[in-house]
Design an enzyme around this catalytic site. Structure first.
Site, PDB file in Angstrom:
ATOM      1  N   ARG A 123       0.827  -1.223   0.000  1.00 25.98           N
ATOM      2  CA  ARG A 123       0.000   0.000   0.000  1.00 25.98           C
ATOM      3  C   ARG A 123       0.860   1.271   0.000  1.00 25.98           C
ATOM      4  O   ARG A 123       0.515   2.281   0.613  1.00 25.98           O
ATOM      5  CB  ARG A 123      -0.937   0.035   1.214  1.00 25.98           C
TER       6      ARG A 123
ATOM      7  N   SER B 226     -11.306  -0.376   2.848  1.00 24.51           N
ATOM      8  CA  SER B 226     -10.516  -0.516   4.079  1.00 24.51           C
ATOM      9  C   SER B 226      -9.956   0.849   4.460  1.00 24.51           C
ATOM     10  O   SER B 226      -9.245   1.461   3.660  1.00 24.51           O
ATOM     11  CB  SER B 226      -9.343  -1.472   3.864  1.00 24.51           C
TER      12      SER B 226
ATOM     13  N   GLU C 153      -5.109   4.016   5.477  1.00 27.62           N
ATOM     14  CA  GLU C 153      -4.844   3.733   4.061  1.00 27.62           C
ATOM     15  C   GLU C 153      -5.410   4.883   3.205  1.00 27.62           C
ATOM     16  O   GLU C 153      -4.867   5.230   2.173  1.00 27.62           O
ATOM     17  CB  GLU C 153      -5.525   2.411   3.694  1.00 27.62           C
TER      18      GLU C 153
HETATM   19  C1  LIG Z   1     -15.593  -0.529  -1.701  1.00 29.77           C
HETATM   20  C2  LIG Z   1     -14.121  -0.256  -1.889  1.00 29.77           C
HETATM   21  C3  LIG Z   1     -13.235  -1.325  -1.981  1.00 29.77           C
HETATM   22  C4  LIG Z   1     -11.868  -1.104  -2.145  1.00 29.77           C
HETATM   23  N1  LIG Z   1     -11.027  -2.181  -2.248  1.00 29.77           N
HETATM   24  C5  LIG Z   1      -9.703  -1.983  -2.401  1.00 29.77           C
HETATM   25  C6  LIG Z   1      -8.804  -3.091  -2.496  1.00 29.77           C
HETATM   26  O1  LIG Z   1      -9.213  -4.248  -2.468  1.00 29.77           O
HETATM   27  N2  LIG Z   1      -7.482  -2.833  -2.623  1.00 29.77           N
HETATM   28  C7  LIG Z   1      -6.997  -1.563  -2.691  1.00 29.77           C
HETATM   29  O2  LIG Z   1      -5.776  -1.403  -2.811  1.00 29.77           O
HETATM   30  N3  LIG Z   1      -7.818  -0.496  -2.617  1.00 29.77           N
HETATM   31  C8  LIG Z   1      -9.148  -0.671  -2.472  1.00 29.77           C
HETATM   32  N4  LIG Z   1      -9.994   0.413  -2.380  1.00 29.77           N
HETATM   33  C9  LIG Z   1      -9.430   1.776  -2.408  1.00 29.77           C
HETATM   34  C10 LIG Z   1      -9.475   2.461  -3.805  1.00 29.77           C
HETATM   35  O3  LIG Z   1     -10.495   1.925  -4.592  1.00 29.77           O
HETATM   36  C11 LIG Z   1      -8.156   2.339  -4.533  1.00 29.77           C
HETATM   37  O4  LIG Z   1      -7.117   2.863  -3.770  1.00 29.77           O
HETATM   38  C12 LIG Z   1      -8.200   3.054  -5.896  1.00 29.77           C
HETATM   39  O5  LIG Z   1      -7.019   2.794  -6.608  1.00 29.77           O
HETATM   40  C13 LIG Z   1      -8.387   4.558  -5.762  1.00 29.77           C
HETATM   41  O6  LIG Z   1      -8.622   5.049  -7.057  1.00 29.77           O
HETATM   42  P1  LIG Z   1      -9.308   6.447  -7.299  1.00 29.77           P
HETATM   43  O7  LIG Z   1      -9.206   6.734  -8.763  1.00 29.77           O
HETATM   44  O8  LIG Z   1     -10.673   6.445  -6.742  1.00 29.77           O
HETATM   45  O9  LIG Z   1      -8.351   7.399  -6.491  1.00 29.77           O
HETATM   46  P2  LIG Z   1      -8.750   8.717  -5.678  1.00 29.77           P
HETATM   47  O10 LIG Z   1      -9.494   8.330  -4.451  1.00 29.77           O
HETATM   48  O11 LIG Z   1      -9.393   9.708  -6.576  1.00 29.77           O
HETATM   49  O12 LIG Z   1      -7.317   9.237  -5.261  1.00 29.77           O
HETATM   50  C14 LIG Z   1      -6.557   8.529  -4.318  1.00 29.77           C
HETATM   51  C15 LIG Z   1      -5.173   9.190  -4.212  1.00 29.77           C
HETATM   52  O13 LIG Z   1      -4.468   9.007  -5.435  1.00 29.77           O
HETATM   53  C16 LIG Z   1      -4.144  10.262  -6.017  1.00 29.77           C
HETATM   54  N5  LIG Z   1      -4.347  10.136  -7.460  1.00 29.77           N
HETATM   55  C17 LIG Z   1      -5.432   9.641  -8.095  1.00 29.77           C
HETATM   56  N6  LIG Z   1      -5.223   9.633  -9.420  1.00 29.77           N
HETATM   57  C18 LIG Z   1      -4.003  10.169  -9.621  1.00 29.77           C
HETATM   58  C19 LIG Z   1      -3.223  10.452 -10.778  1.00 29.77           C
HETATM   59  N7  LIG Z   1      -3.652  10.177 -12.014  1.00 29.77           N
HETATM   60  N8  LIG Z   1      -1.996  10.998 -10.611  1.00 29.77           N
HETATM   61  C20 LIG Z   1      -1.524  11.278  -9.370  1.00 29.77           C
HETATM   62  N9  LIG Z   1      -2.213  11.043  -8.233  1.00 29.77           N
HETATM   63  C21 LIG Z   1      -3.435  10.487  -8.369  1.00 29.77           C
HETATM   64  C22 LIG Z   1      -5.103  11.271  -5.403  1.00 29.77           C
HETATM   65  O14 LIG Z   1      -4.551  12.568  -5.416  1.00 29.77           O
HETATM   66  C23 LIG Z   1      -5.253  10.704  -4.004  1.00 29.77           C
HETATM   67  O15 LIG Z   1      -4.186  11.091  -3.187  1.00 29.77           O
HETATM   68  C24 LIG Z   1     -11.372   0.220  -2.221  1.00 29.77           C
HETATM   69  C25 LIG Z   1     -12.271   1.299  -2.118  1.00 29.77           C
HETATM   70  C26 LIG Z   1     -13.634   1.061  -1.965  1.00 29.77           C
HETATM   71  C27 LIG Z   1     -14.579   2.223  -1.896  1.00 29.77           C
END
Ligand SMILES: Cc1cc2nc3c(=O)[nH]c(=O)nc-3n(C[C@H](O)[C@H](O)[C@H](O)COP(=O)(O)OP(=O)(O)OC[C@H]3O[C@@H](n4cnc5c(N)ncnc54)[C@H](O)[C@@H]3O)c2cc1C
Length: 340
Positions: free
Chosen positions: A167, A239, A336
């Protein structure tokens, strides 16, 4: 061109899966590299920081909002490059992650299937080295194309540059945060490479030899549906905390006190321990609810906003959970979820 995509005082809560957070001073949806560069140059002119939003599924945004330029990354495009036994797939950072996984599985390419049904965008997968069911994105990533805000330039980082860990990655460091991920290239296999050792999967497939790629994806989707709340209906970021990684000596002490505590020995000899177990069985916090904030009744690691919780209420609740864990185990747990 910028006037068409540039907005002021935009409420961010609807852009996050937790459904929490105040306004962004400026907000821009970018669909290509040119727009990204332009918006960043405007931010530089205004002397404001730039923050990037993907699907908002790993974010807790403060109630006060942020004095920054928030860029919503919607850079799309998927390119498949055939090699002998492998295929390189390059996807735009704004592509929806699970749509990409579905497309890849449909082409019978192995590697990312265990990461099915994770919300968010492609561009966020390297940030915390997204992981699930025994696989981490970093194991499949070949390279990451970024826009370096300070240098005003696009560069390609190798997997070694990304420093992937549990992570964690280079992108979470002070130097890494100035990079906006524009696209990610994954190396996938044409030959079957099932990764079914994770407990839930081993159980699921105990009577099925050599499952197909579609069967593995479906198993992951079914298993996750039983563990996570439906994030399209309930406020959650999945999480909320990381599983703690502690020294083998500390783990041995804890196991003396709690003999059934699940412990996973890491390559470096340290021990990853199950925080879900600690929250549930040791602290008795699974299903705890205070106002509109709670820990999900089926999985204690998952924090839920049942309706109108504020970011402040969530932070106070998180502090109580962290204190309870520390009191029982002397472990300082880490979040996380990213906070803005
Ligand atoms: C129901 C649920 C289940 C989940 N299960 C998992 C799992 O099994 N494993 C896991 O690892 N995660 C899990 N997650 C967490 C999440 O889905 C992941 O971390 C996902 O990759 C976040 O993507 P996002 O586009 O929504 O990022 P965001 O929430 O929009 O951003 C997260 C972070 O990344 C940065 N960021 C986003 N895109 C970029 C970019 N292009 N360039 C630079 N920085 C960027 C943002 O600034 C922020 O700091 C889960 C979340 C939910 C709601």
């Amino acid at each position: 061109m910028i006037s068409g995509i540039w907005k002021e005082d935009v409420s961010l809560a609807p852009y996050t899966t937790l459904k929490v957070g105040g306004k962004a001073k400026y907000f821009a949806v970018v669909k290509n590299e040119e727009e990204l560069k332009e918006v960043c140059s405007e931010a530089r002119r205004l002397d404001l920081p730039v923050l990037v939003l993907g699907g908002g599924s790993n974010l807790l945004i403060s109630d006060e909002g942020i004095d920054a330029v928030v860029i919503k990354n919607e850079i799309e495009g998927i390119l498949y490059q055939e090699l002998d036994d492998e295929v390189l797939v390059t996807a735009g950072g704004g592509e929806v992650w699970d749509d990409l996984v579905s497309d890849i599985v449909g082409r019978n390419l192995w590697g990312l299937e265990n990461l099915s049904a994770i919300p968010g965008t492609v561009g966020a997968t390297p940030i915390q080295n997204v992981g699930a069911y025994g696989v981490e994105a970093g194991e499949l990533i070949e390279s990451v194309r970024v826009y370096d805000i300070d240098k005003d330039d696009f560069i390609t980082l190798s997997v070694a540059d990304c420093h992937f860990a549990y992570r964690d990655s280079f992108f979470k460091t002070a130097g890494g945060r100035r990079n906006i991920i524009v696209s990610v290239t994954y190396r996938l296999s044409k030959k079957p490479r099932p990764r079914l050792l994770y407990k839930d999967l081993a159980e699921y497939f105990k009577a099925i030899a050599n499952p197909s790629l579609q069967e593995v994806r479906q198993a992951i989707i079914n298993t996750r549906a039983g563990k996570f709340p439906d994030w399209t209906k309930v406020g959650t970021a999945g999480s909320f905390f990381k599983n703690p990684i502690i020294s083998s000596e500390e783990a041995a002490e804890l196991v003396k006190e709690y003999p059934t505590l699940p412990v996973f020995v890491q390559e470096d000899g340290r021990a990853k321990i199950s925080l879900g177990y600690i929250l549930d069985k040791i602290c008795g916090l699974r299903g705890l609810r205070e106002g509109d904030v709670g820990l999900y009744e089926k999985q204690a690691l998952i924090l839920v906003n049942y309706g109108g919780a504020s970011a402040l209420e969530i932070k106070e609740f998180v502090q109580k959970i962290s204190d309870a864990v520390f009191e029982k185990t002397k472990i300082k747990i880490e979040q996380e979820v990213n906070c803005w």
